[in-house]
Design a protein around this motif. Structure first.
Motif, PDB file in Angstrom:
ATOM      1  N   GLY A  85     -21.775  27.535 -75.465  1.00 23.64           N
ATOM      2  CA  GLY A  85     -22.349  26.941 -76.663  1.00 23.64           C
ATOM      3  C   GLY A  85     -22.640  25.458 -76.581  1.00 23.64           C
ATOM      4  N   ILE A  86     -23.312  24.982 -77.642  1.00 27.63           N
ATOM      5  CA  ILE A  86     -23.613  23.569 -77.845  1.00 27.63           C
ATOM      6  C   ILE A  86     -23.212  23.227 -79.274  1.00 27.63           C
ATOM      7  N   PRO A  87     -22.092  22.542 -79.488  1.00 23.67           N
ATOM      8  CA  PRO A  87     -21.124  22.112 -78.475  1.00 23.67           C
ATOM      9  C   PRO A  87     -20.331  23.310 -77.966  1.00 23.67           C
ATOM     10  N   ILE A  88     -19.731  23.137 -76.812  1.00 22.55           N
ATOM     11  CA  ILE A  88     -19.025  24.249 -76.181  1.00 22.55           C
ATOM     12  C   ILE A  88     -17.761  24.606 -76.954  1.00 22.55           C
ATOM     13  N   ARG A  89     -17.421  25.896 -76.981  1.00 16.83           N
ATOM     14  CA  ARG A  89     -16.170  26.319 -77.599  1.00 16.83           C
ATOM     15  C   ARG A  89     -15.602  27.494 -76.817  1.00 16.83           C
ATOM     16  N   ARG A  90     -14.307  27.647 -76.901  1.00 17.09           N
ATOM     17  CA  ARG A  90     -13.626  28.734 -76.195  1.00 17.09           C
ATOM     18  C   ARG A  90     -13.824  30.033 -76.972  1.00 17.09           C
ATOM     19  N   LEU A  91     -14.304  31.062 -76.289  1.00 13.16           N
ATOM     20  CA  LEU A  91     -14.552  32.349 -76.925  1.00 13.16           C
ATOM     21  C   LEU A  91     -13.378  33.303 -76.777  1.00 13.16           C
ATOM     22  N   LYS A  92     -12.815  33.357 -75.569  1.00 18.81           N
ATOM     23  CA  LYS A  92     -11.672  34.238 -75.307  1.00 18.81           C
ATOM     24  C   LYS A  92     -11.065  33.885 -73.963  1.00 18.81           C
ATOM     25  N   ASN A  93      -9.968  34.531 -73.627  1.00 18.05           N
ATOM     26  CA  ASN A  93      -9.324  34.324 -72.339  1.00 18.05           C
ATOM     27  C   ASN A  93     -10.106  35.041 -71.239  1.00 18.05           C
ATOM     28  N   ARG A  94     -10.022  34.496 -70.030  1.00 17.35           N
ATOM     29  CA  ARG A  94     -10.661  35.110 -68.872  1.00 17.35           C
ATOM     30  C   ARG A  94      -9.613  35.877 -68.060  1.00 17.35           C
ATOM     31  N   LYS A  95      -9.996  37.034 -67.543  1.00 14.91           N
ATOM     32  CA  LYS A  95      -9.084  37.846 -66.744  1.00 14.91           C
ATOM     33  C   LYS A  95      -8.793  37.166 -65.403  1.00 14.91           C
ATOM     34  N   LYS A  96      -7.651  37.546 -64.793  1.00 17.31           N
ATOM     35  CA  LYS A  96      -7.210  36.929 -63.536  1.00 17.31           C
ATOM     36  C   LYS A  96      -7.215  37.919 -62.372  1.00 17.31           C
ATOM     37  N   GLU A  97      -7.938  39.015 -62.513  1.00 12.91           N
ATOM     38  CA  GLU A  97      -7.993  39.997 -61.430  1.00 12.91           C
ATOM     39  C   GLU A  97      -8.551  39.394 -60.150  1.00 12.91           C
ATOM     40  N   LEU A  98      -9.377  38.384 -60.270  1.00 10.71           N
ATOM     41  CA  LEU A  98      -9.981  37.771 -59.092  1.00 10.71           C
ATOM     42  C   LEU A  98      -8.945  37.145 -58.164  1.00 10.71           C
ATOM     43  N   LEU A  99      -7.755  36.825 -58.680  1.00 12.41           N
ATOM     44  CA  LEU A  99      -6.705  36.276 -57.827  1.00 12.41           C
ATOM     45  C   LEU A  99      -6.268  37.290 -56.775  1.00 12.41           C
ATOM     46  N   LYS A 100      -6.217  38.566 -57.145  1.00 11.68           N
ATOM     47  CA  LYS A 100      -5.884  39.623 -56.188  1.00 11.68           C
ATOM     48  C   LYS A 100      -6.981  39.751 -55.125  1.00 11.68           C
ATOM     49  N   LEU A 101      -8.220  39.597 -55.557  1.00  9.30           N
ATOM     50  CA  LEU A 101      -9.328  39.685 -54.616  1.00  9.30           C
ATOM     51  C   LEU A 101      -9.303  38.537 -53.617  1.00  9.30           C
ATOM     52  N   GLU A 102      -8.887  37.363 -54.076  1.00 11.68           N
ATOM     53  CA  GLU A 102      -8.773  36.232 -53.154  1.00 11.68           C
ATOM     54  C   GLU A 102      -7.746  36.537 -52.057  1.00 11.68           C
ATOM     55  N   LEU A 103      -6.609  37.099 -52.444  1.00 13.86           N
ATOM     56  CA  LEU A 103      -5.584  37.445 -51.455  1.00 13.86           C
ATOM     57  C   LEU A 103      -6.110  38.483 -50.461  1.00 13.86           C
ATOM     58  N   GLN A 104      -6.840  39.472 -50.969  1.00 15.62           N
ATOM     59  CA  GLN A 104      -7.425  40.490 -50.097  1.00 15.62           C
ATOM     60  C   GLN A 104      -8.425  39.864 -49.128  1.00 15.62           C
ATOM     61  N   LEU A 105      -9.259  38.954 -49.628  1.00 17.83           N
ATOM     62  CA  LEU A 105     -10.243  38.264 -48.788  1.00 17.83           C
ATOM     63  C   LEU A 105      -9.531  37.493 -47.684  1.00 17.83           C
ATOM     64  N   LYS A 106      -8.486  36.764 -48.026  1.00 13.41           N
ATOM     65  CA  LYS A 106      -7.768  35.975 -47.025  1.00 13.41           C
ATOM     66  C   LYS A 106      -7.115  36.850 -45.969  1.00 13.41           C
ATOM     67  N   ARG A 107      -6.597  38.018 -46.386  1.00 17.59           N
ATOM     68  CA  ARG A 107      -6.016  38.945 -45.415  1.00 17.59           C
ATOM     69  C   ARG A 107      -7.085  39.455 -44.448  1.00 17.59           C
ATOM     70  N   GLU A 108      -8.250  39.809 -44.988  1.00 15.36           N
ATOM     71  CA  GLU A 108      -9.332  40.315 -44.146  1.00 15.36           C
ATOM     72  C   GLU A 108      -9.848  39.244 -43.196  1.00 15.36           C
ATOM     73  N   VAL A 109      -9.973  38.016 -43.687  1.00 12.77           N
ATOM     74  CA  VAL A 109     -10.419  36.912 -42.821  1.00 12.77           C
ATOM     75  C   VAL A 109      -9.399  36.660 -41.723  1.00 12.77           C
ATOM     76  N   GLY A 110      -8.103  36.720 -42.085  1.00 17.66           N
ATOM     77  CA  GLY A 110      -7.045  36.529 -41.097  1.00 17.66           C
ATOM     78  C   GLY A 110      -7.072  37.584 -40.006  1.00 17.66           C
ATOM     79  N   ARG A 111      -7.349  38.838 -40.395  1.00 13.75           N
ATOM     80  CA  ARG A 111      -7.419  39.922 -39.404  1.00 13.75           C
ATOM     81  C   ARG A 111      -8.612  39.772 -38.491  1.00 13.75           C
ATOM     82  N   ALA A 112      -9.704  39.172 -39.020  1.00 15.23           N
ATOM     83  CA  ALA A 112     -10.933  39.046 -38.222  1.00 15.23           C
ATOM     84  C   ALA A 112     -10.831  37.948 -37.163  1.00 15.23           C
ATOM     85  N   LYS A 113      -9.850  37.057 -37.270  1.00 13.28           N
ATOM     86  CA  LYS A 113      -9.736  35.941 -36.322  1.00 13.28           C
ATOM     87  C   LYS A 113      -9.177  36.420 -34.986  1.00 13.28           C
TER      88      LYS A 113
END
Length: 200
Positions: A172-200
């Motif tokens: 918005g203009i001005p910006i306002r908080r609509l709701k909370n954002r989910k944190k499922e992406l944190l699990k995906l980050e860990l999965q990505l790092k594991r896969e990158v680590g295995r590829a090295k």
């Protein structure tokens, strides 16, 4: 079919060797910068790993610009880093996002624009810090002295004039908080790092 003589209408990304010669303060691995972007002050720019800067991006880094890892800056973005910008890991700037660390005085009490000596101008100035996992929607504008905390999502065409607290969806203009954002992406980050680590 032989494609060796085909015209590349979309331009190209600089090679690793070309980027190394550019003189960045720091340059990570797997960095893609389009040759139709305009970047000034490369000596003030640090870039992490897995970063993509698309065509028609304009970056003016008369101050420090810190781009961490897994960051995309889409087409037609503008980053005015006179007073410092930080883009945290996994940040996305959608097309047309503008980030300003200084602005003019629009009241009429001062002169405007950088062709005028500083003593005759005014306005607001200060760094912009955008922390991890932030996505900023197309056409949004970030003004000086803003800290966007971890995990923020900003809807398209928003105007950010103040700092934003973590893990919220804003718009918005001005910006306002609509709701909370989910944190499922944190699990995906860990999965990505594991896969990158295995590829090295």
């Amino acid at each position: 079919m032989d494609n060796s003589n085909r015209l590349n209408l979309g331009g190209k990304y600089f090679t690793d060797n070309e980027l190394k010669r550019a003189g960045f303060r720091k340059l990570g691995k797997n960095v893609k910068i389009h040759n139709r972007s305009s970047i000034y002050g490369v000596e003030n720019i640090s870039i992490g790993n897995n970063v993509r800067i698309d065509d028609f991006v304009v970056i003016i880094a008369t101050g420090n610009l810190e781009i961490e890892s897994y960051v995309q800056v889409c087409n037609f973005c503008f980053l005015g880093a006179k007073h410092g910008i930080t883009l945290g890991d996994f940040t996305t700037l959608a097309p047309g996002v503008k980030i300003f660390t200084s602005s003019d005085d629009y009241s009429g009490e001062k002169l405007t624009n950088p062709t005028v000596p500083n003593r005759f101008t005014g306005g607001n100035s200060g760094p912009v810090v955008i922390k991890k996992y932030t996505i900023i929607g197309a056409g949004s504008i970030i003004l000086p002295n803003c800290i966007i905390e971890e995990g923020v999502s900003i809807g398209a065409l928003s105007l950010v004039k103040r700092s934003l607290s973590s893990w919220g969806i804003y718009a918005g203009i001005p910006i306002r908080r609509l709701k909370n954002r989910k944190k499922e992406l944190l699990k995906l980050e860990l999965q990505l790092k594991r896969e990158v680590g295995r590829a090295k």
